[in-house]
Design a protein around this motif. Sequence first.
Motif, PDB file in Angstrom:
ATOM      1  N   LYS A 153      -7.118   0.558  -5.193  1.00  0.00           N
ATOM      2  CA  LYS A 153      -7.293   1.823  -6.095  1.00  0.00           C
ATOM      3  C   LYS A 153      -7.589   1.423  -7.529  1.00  0.00           C
ATOM      4  CE  LYS A 153      -3.376   4.308  -5.637  1.00  0.00           C
ATOM      5  NZ  LYS A 153      -2.035   4.403  -5.566  1.00  0.00           N
ATOM      6  N   THR A 161       3.933  12.769  -0.024  1.00  0.00           N
ATOM      7  CA  THR A 161       2.964  11.904   0.068  1.00  0.00           C
ATOM      8  C   THR A 161       2.539  11.400  -1.221  1.00  0.00           C
ATOM      9  OG1 THR A 161       1.776  13.146   1.864  1.00  0.00           O
ATOM     10  CG2 THR A 161       0.640  11.456   0.520  1.00  0.00           C
ATOM     11  N   TYR A 192       2.034   7.974  -4.275  1.00  0.00           N
ATOM     12  CA  TYR A 192       0.797   7.094  -4.389  1.00  0.00           C
ATOM     13  C   TYR A 192       1.076   6.167  -5.578  1.00  0.00           C
ATOM     14  CZ  TYR A 192      -1.901  10.797  -2.191  1.00  0.00           C
ATOM     15  OH  TYR A 192      -2.155  11.705  -1.239  1.00  0.00           O
ATOM     16  N   ASN A 252      -4.439   1.772  -1.449  1.00  0.00           N
ATOM     17  CA  ASN A 252      -4.215   3.267  -0.574  1.00  0.00           C
ATOM     18  C   ASN A 252      -3.828   2.889   1.015  1.00  0.00           C
ATOM     19  OD1 ASN A 252      -6.450   2.653   0.590  1.00  0.00           O
ATOM     20  ND2 ASN A 252      -7.846   3.764  -0.506  1.00  0.00           N
ATOM     21  N   ARG A 253      -3.919   4.046   1.507  1.00  0.00           N
ATOM     22  CA  ARG A 253      -3.305   3.797   2.780  1.00  0.00           C
ATOM     23  C   ARG A 253      -4.141   3.152   3.595  1.00  0.00           C
ATOM     24  NH1 ARG A 253      -0.425   7.735   0.108  1.00  0.00           N
ATOM     25  NH2 ARG A 253       1.540   8.299   1.003  1.00  0.00           N
ATOM     26  N   ASN A 293       7.659   7.864  -0.429  1.00  0.00           N
ATOM     27  CA  ASN A 293       7.165   8.713   0.394  1.00  0.00           C
ATOM     28  C   ASN A 293       8.651   9.386   0.791  1.00  0.00           C
ATOM     29  OD1 ASN A 293       4.294   8.492   0.396  1.00  0.00           O
ATOM     30  ND2 ASN A 293       4.615   6.718   1.414  1.00  0.00           N
ATOM     31  N   ASP A 349       0.907  -1.217  -0.043  1.00  0.00           N
ATOM     32  CA  ASP A 349       0.027   0.052   0.083  1.00  0.00           C
ATOM     33  C   ASP A 349       0.941   1.266  -0.029  1.00  0.00           C
ATOM     34  OD1 ASP A 349       0.270  -0.601   3.066  1.00  0.00           O
ATOM     35  OD2 ASP A 349      -0.138   1.398   2.981  1.00  0.00           O
ATOM     36  N   ASP A 350       0.317   2.318  -0.457  1.00  0.00           N
ATOM     37  CA  ASP A 350       0.966   3.688  -0.746  1.00  0.00           C
ATOM     38  C   ASP A 350       1.558   3.986   0.618  1.00  0.00           C
ATOM     39  OD1 ASP A 350       0.319   3.874  -3.418  1.00  0.00           O
ATOM     40  OD2 ASP A 350      -1.679   4.954  -2.666  1.00  0.00           O
ATOM     41  N   GLY A 351       1.053   3.606   1.810  1.00  0.00           N
ATOM     42  CA  GLY A 351       1.551   4.375   3.440  1.00  0.00           C
ATOM     43  C   GLY A 351       2.952   3.771   3.451  1.00  0.00           C
ATOM     44  N   MET A 352       3.218   2.508   2.858  1.00  0.00           N
ATOM     45  CA  MET A 352       4.683   1.771   3.074  1.00  0.00           C
ATOM     46  C   MET A 352       5.604   1.895   2.405  1.00  0.00           C
ATOM     47  SD  MET A 352       4.072  -2.346   2.342  1.00  0.00           S
ATOM     48  CE  MET A 352       5.819  -2.964   2.342  1.00  0.00           C
ATOM     49  N   SER A 353       5.200   2.710   1.306  1.00  0.00           N
ATOM     50  CA  SER A 353       6.123   2.948   0.233  1.00  0.00           C
ATOM     51  C   SER A 353       7.321   3.693   0.573  1.00  0.00           C
ATOM     52  CB  SER A 353       5.636   3.287  -1.161  1.00  0.00           C
ATOM     53  OG  SER A 353       6.478   3.758  -2.004  1.00  0.00           O
TER      54      SER A 353
END
Length: 382
Positions: free
Chosen positions: A369, A356, A358, A363-364, A348, A341-345
């Motif tokens: 998505k 932030t 994507y 997604n987070r 960032n 997911d985007d949050g772990m990438s």
Amino acid sequence: MRKSVILFVCLCAPSMLLFGQNSSPRTLKEAYGGAFKVGCAVNSGIVSGRNAKALSILQDNFNAISPENDLKPEVIHPARDRWNFGPGDRYVQFGKEHGMFVLGHTLIWHNQTPSFFFTHDDGTPNSRDEMREVLRSYIETVIKHYDGKVDAWDVVNEIVGDDGNYRSTVWTNAFDGDGDEIVRLAFKYASEYSPGTELYYNDFNMWRPAKRDGVIRMIRMLQKEGIRIDGVGIQAHWGLNYPKNEYIEACIDSFATLGIKVMVTELDVDVLPISREGQVIGRSLNDPLYQLEEFEEYLDPYKNGLPPEVDRQLAERYSEIMGIFYRKRDKIDRVTFWGMDDGMSWKNGSPIPNRTNYPLLWNRGLDPKTAFKSVLDVPSLY
Ligand code: GLA
């Protein structure tokens, strides 16, 4: 009676077509099962199994895993007198429990490798002979520890430069620039100490013709010397606007002529300014200057969410890229996404900290998505 049968058939036939054998796949494994392995890089959060949603996404969609950090030298061997196999062991155990193809990543790399590998206690540099022994003993300890437990190792990571020559790194400098010797020794020891494990070379910017040709030369050098190499990994940290598709296609076709496995190992697609146009390496954009207020709006434009238009562009780009892989599926062994997911990438934080981004398919909140759906649809387009 007969009328009601006819009515039943009329009502049900369309939905049987939709949801019967021909229904659209709902997971990556369903969509690409016959084409290639589908992998995901996992962190200790996913491996812990505490996040039930992440766990079920992983089980449903993937059949291969890569350790984001847990098998890198700085984790396994953080100090001269300390070995730390705990996180790696948990990763391997997790992979086996879930029936995954388990990758070891990575043995010889200039990043995330402690400086004591290259020096004596007093800080003076090791001699070339001493470095041969450091390389040998590290590979022996680690690859034997995981012998029979991981399916494959990225033996050497990122040693070739964009021009096709060896890069200047802590490893190559310690061998007076003789990258061939490092690569030869690394693959030789890896195959001796773990004969049943597949051995790969892994790198970024492999689509650049000069770099690709340098890597091909290096692999042929190993093959000529009778040293085993089983595969080559194209990292694929790409963007909305690069690389050109024809470069990607040529890269896969060229590597396929080597007679070893070709893999896409670290796929993500950057949507943010600068890095969506190219992979920036090094620390130039780490400068605090780029985090000043006046740059923020331009460099980090989607802090409050991904605009639908960019979400759509990302989906189209993923569809294009996965389309290339699917069409060339006879040449591709595995496609691994660099995270879930985007949050772990890592995107960032790199090449500019605190943005932030994507780049992935969930997604987070771990919801799929638009890009996820477009990737699922790819096989039905061909
Ligand atoms: C390289 C490495 C990966 C990872 C990414 C960025 O591609 O091979 O292990 O560190 O950089 O996070």
